[in-house]
Design a protein around this motif. Structure first.
Motif, PDB file in Angstrom:
ATOM      1  N   MET A   1       0.830  -1.208   0.000  1.00 15.41           N
ATOM      2  CA  MET A   1       0.000   0.000   0.000  1.00 15.41           C
ATOM      3  C   MET A   1       0.863   1.257   0.000  1.00 15.41           C
ATOM      4  O   MET A   1       0.447   2.307   0.468  1.00 15.41           O
ATOM      5  CB  MET A   1      -0.919  -0.007   1.225  1.00 15.41           C
ATOM      6  CG  MET A   1      -1.842  -1.207   1.296  1.00 15.41           C
ATOM      7  SD  MET A   1      -3.014  -1.105   2.672  1.00 15.41           S
ATOM      8  CE  MET A   1      -1.909  -1.189   4.079  1.00 15.41           C
ATOM      9  N   PHE A   2       2.074   1.129  -0.508  1.00 18.27           N
ATOM     10  CA  PHE A   2       3.017   2.240  -0.437  1.00 18.27           C
ATOM     11  C   PHE A   2       2.527   3.449  -1.221  1.00 18.27           C
ATOM     12  O   PHE A   2       2.699   4.598  -0.782  1.00 18.27           O
ATOM     13  CB  PHE A   2       4.391   1.797  -0.959  1.00 18.27           C
ATOM     14  CG  PHE A   2       5.521   2.608  -0.420  1.00 18.27           C
ATOM     15  CD1 PHE A   2       5.998   2.402   0.867  1.00 18.27           C
ATOM     16  CD2 PHE A   2       6.106   3.599  -1.191  1.00 18.27           C
ATOM     17  CE1 PHE A   2       7.036   3.155   1.375  1.00 18.27           C
ATOM     18  CE2 PHE A   2       7.142   4.361  -0.696  1.00 18.27           C
ATOM     19  CZ  PHE A   2       7.612   4.137   0.594  1.00 18.27           C
ATOM     20  N   ALA A   3       1.903   3.208  -2.380  1.00 17.76           N
ATOM     21  CA  ALA A   3       1.434   4.320  -3.217  1.00 17.76           C
ATOM     22  C   ALA A   3       0.356   5.154  -2.512  1.00 17.76           C
ATOM     23  O   ALA A   3       0.493   6.379  -2.389  1.00 17.76           O
ATOM     24  CB  ALA A   3       0.937   3.796  -4.559  1.00 17.76           C
ATOM     25  N   PRO A   4      -0.739   4.547  -2.020  1.00 17.42           N
ATOM     26  CA  PRO A   4      -1.742   5.363  -1.323  1.00 17.42           C
ATOM     27  C   PRO A   4      -1.223   5.980  -0.036  1.00 17.42           C
ATOM     28  O   PRO A   4      -1.637   7.088   0.338  1.00 17.42           O
ATOM     29  CB  PRO A   4      -2.882   4.378  -1.043  1.00 17.42           C
ATOM     30  CG  PRO A   4      -2.284   3.022  -1.156  1.00 17.42           C
ATOM     31  CD  PRO A   4      -1.197   3.147  -2.156  1.00 17.42           C
ATOM     32  N   LEU A   5      -0.306   5.303   0.648  1.00 15.24           N
ATOM     33  CA  LEU A   5       0.267   5.877   1.860  1.00 15.24           C
ATOM     34  C   LEU A   5       1.119   7.102   1.534  1.00 15.24           C
ATOM     35  O   LEU A   5       1.070   8.110   2.252  1.00 15.24           O
ATOM     36  CB  LEU A   5       1.126   4.828   2.582  1.00 15.24           C
ATOM     37  CG  LEU A   5       0.374   3.721   3.325  1.00 15.24           C
ATOM     38  CD1 LEU A   5       1.325   2.604   3.742  1.00 15.24           C
ATOM     39  CD2 LEU A   5      -0.350   4.273   4.551  1.00 15.24           C
ATOM     40  N   SER A   6       1.889   7.035   0.452  1.00 15.86           N
ATOM     41  CA  SER A   6       2.733   8.171   0.075  1.00 15.86           C
ATOM     42  C   SER A   6       1.910   9.353  -0.412  1.00 15.86           C
ATOM     43  O   SER A   6       2.349  10.508  -0.316  1.00 15.86           O
ATOM     44  CB  SER A   6       3.722   7.748  -1.020  1.00 15.86           C
ATOM     45  OG  SER A   6       3.031   7.295  -2.174  1.00 15.86           O
ATOM     46  N   GLU A   7       0.710   9.094  -0.917  1.00 13.21           N
ATOM     47  CA  GLU A   7      -0.166  10.188  -1.344  1.00 13.21           C
ATOM     48  C   GLU A   7      -0.704  10.965  -0.149  1.00 13.21           C
ATOM     49  O   GLU A   7      -0.905  12.182  -0.225  1.00 13.21           O
ATOM     50  CB  GLU A   7      -1.336   9.627  -2.162  1.00 13.21           C
ATOM     51  CG  GLU A   7      -0.930   9.090  -3.527  1.00 13.21           C
ATOM     52  CD  GLU A   7      -2.106   8.487  -4.263  1.00 13.21           C
ATOM     53  OE1 GLU A   7      -3.248   8.559  -3.722  1.00 13.21           O
ATOM     54  OE2 GLU A   7      -1.914   7.945  -5.364  1.00 13.21           O
TER      55      GLU A   7
END
Length: 548
Positions: free
Chosen positions: A91-97
């Motif tokens: 879930m790195f992408a939504p967390l980084s957003e």
């Protein structure tokens, strides 16, 4: 060389060839050499050791269904905990957003991936010693409650720091599955059943969790944010609390001396059976046998108590942990495990970037399917690390006059080491030279096979070679390995930047080869060293497989 021999209670006294207190004539001199057990009788039958008592509290005396239900609860919590701990990596992408660099200062978002492993290591140092004081069941229940509360907190986290605290507590609770849960599996099984039981735990958990990981991106996209993932897992977390409460009675059981056919059988902390003619000859005087009583579901649901060792057993465990840490035959296993874990981190931290970049440009939903390859690798490890090593160790024991030495488990390390070297080298070359993306999937599957089969081999070796130190040895294996992986996780990217992705991974492969193929022969030929260590420092039995 002297080995210990034990006899089955199904034999008559004339069939016993073990030394007794009144006879010095035996096929083997009776010395308490831990890790060497007379397991196969002269007619080729496997002896069911340890010998169960008549007590309904003895886990080896439970019905097949009762033990199966306990295994189901353990497997369910292990699978759920592993998914929750590794969830942020997908879930790195939504967390980084949501969380910018400003939100995470002075840390970085990558800490959400590495911090749980650090606390898994802390968990091993806490849960195993605590189980020696209050029992396995209270500790297991406590961890399920911690996991539930941490999951609720993660699903409602409003800041990076709240989420970080949540995943740390999840890692702490997950630490019980990689440490104390293995002791429960040992409690529930006979010696000859352990290879398959331990392999089944690691392999089934790896297979099912790998399948679930493949669909984590869909879980996140089905909701409004990454919080959906944690909110979904609140229900399974609550279910795991109920399963452990109702299906896992206390398994920590001390077998008393018992009378059989005119002889007194005393089982030591190393699972050796000593035979005496009279109660007065039993060391420490006459021991009252366990009084049989009817099984009670109310007694099984009791969730708090203390063991015979009490809190003193917990504090005694920590000096033993230090002793295991400096024991070369235990430390090398922890070192090998840490290096292999480093290879997993090298692949796990970079494969998404490799597959999403040129020339592949694979969508994140299909990138996550690499976990299916990992699931298959874990499943294949079951027959290899379970059935095969059980067959190999049996054959070696038969050729050794029925005595199974702990060294008979060392062949279990060969395939994991070869597969580990192959997987990390293939991955590095494929990522560097842009080979077909299937090589990435194959290397991931091989790496999962390596980790799962090596975990089985590690557990069998340290618990069977040093049964008096089984608990502290598992602390060293789990605690040191996972805490070391926390440091390794921060070195992967600088390492790749310095040596290139191929160079860095080939160097990791060389480290696996050196640690594995150099030290395994030392361990194999080091049986006298193992015996010397036991004779000199192995007197305490607080952390033994069968504590006395």
């Amino acid at each position: 060389m002297h080995d210990e021999e034990v006899a089955s209670p199904n034999q008559t006294p004339s069939e016993h060839s073990t030394s007794t207190s009144t006879s010095t004539c035996s096929k083997y001199e009776s010395r308490d050499f831990s890790g060497s057990v007379f397991l196969i009788s002269s007619d080729g039958r496997l002896l069911k050791l340890p010998i169960p008592t008549r007590s309904s509290r003895d886990p080896l005396n439970w019905s097949t269904m009762k033990r199966a239900r306990a295994f189901i609860a353990i497997f369910f919590f292990s699978i759920m905990g592993l998914v929750l701990v590794q969830g942020p990596s997908l879930m790195f992408a939504p967390l980084s957003e949501e969380f910018s660099d400003e939100d995470t200062r002075p840390f970085s978002l990558i800490l959400l991936l590495s911090a749980p492993t650090l606390f898994m290591g802390f968990g091993a140092f806490l849960w195993i010693p605590l189980s020696l004081a209050i029992g396995r069941r209270p500790v297991f229940l406590l961890c399920t409650v911690i996991m539930l509360l941490a999951t609720v907190f993660a699903g409602t986290a409003g800041s990076f720091y709240q989420l970080l605290i949540s995943v740390c507590f999840q890692g702490l609770a997950e630490g019980v599955n990689t440490s104390m849960a293995l002791l429960i599996v040992i409690d529930l099984t006979f010696i000859h059943q352990r290879p398959q039981a331990i392999a089944m735990l690691w392999c089934v958990v790896g297979f099912v969790s790998g399948c679930i990981f493949s669909f984590v991106p869909q879980m996140v996209n089905a909701g409004t944010s990454w919080r959906t993932f944690y909110l979904i897992w609140i229900v399974p977390s609550a279910l795991s609390v109920a399963l452990v409460f109702f299906l896992v009675p206390e398994t920590y059981f001390i077998r008393p001396a018992v009378a059989f056919d005119g002889r007194i059988l005393v089982q030591s902390a190393t699972e050796k059976v000593e035979i005496y003619q009279r109660w007065e000859e039993v060391p420490g005087g006459k021991t009252l046998p366990e009084i049989p009583h009817r099984s009670s579901w109310i007694r099984d649901l009791q969730f708090w108590g203390t063991t015979r060792g009490g809190w003193g057993a917990m504090w005694t465990c920590y000096p033993q942990i230090l002793g295991c840490f400096v024991n070369p035959l235990i430390f090398w296993v922890a070192l090998l495990n840490a290096v292999v874990f480093g290879s997993m981190l090298s692949i796990g931290e970079t494969y998404a970037f490799v597959l999403s970049g040129p020339p592949y440009f694979i969508n994140v939903h299909y990138t996550a399917l690499v976990n299916l390859a990992g699931a298959i690798g874990s499943l294949v490890a079951w027959p290899v690390s379970g059935k095969m090593i059980a067959w190999v160790s049996r054959r070696l024991a038969m050729s050794n006059a029925g005595v199974r030495d702990a060294e008979h488990y060392l062949p279990a390390f060969i395939l994991p080491i070869v597969a580990g070297i192959t997987s990390i080298v293939i991955y590095g070359l494929a990522a560097q030279h842009k080979w077909h993306f299937m090589f990435i999937y194959i290397s991931y599957g091989l790496n999962s096979f390596t980790f799962t089969s090596l975990a089985t081999a590690n557990t069998l070796w340290i618990t069977e070679a040093f049964p008096r130190w089984a608990a502290p040895a598992l602390v060293v294996l789990g605690g040191v390995s996972y805490m070391a992986s926390f440091g390794i996780s921060f070195s992967i990217k600088p390492w790749v930047a310095s040596q290139g992705i191929a160079g860095a991974n080939i160097e990791i492969g060389l480290m696996i080869a050196v640690v594995g193929f150099v030290l395994i022969p030392i361990a194999f030929w080091g049986k006298r060293l193992r015996q010397h260590i036991h004779e000199r420092w192995g007197t305490s039995a607080m952390g033994a497989l069968r504590p006395q």
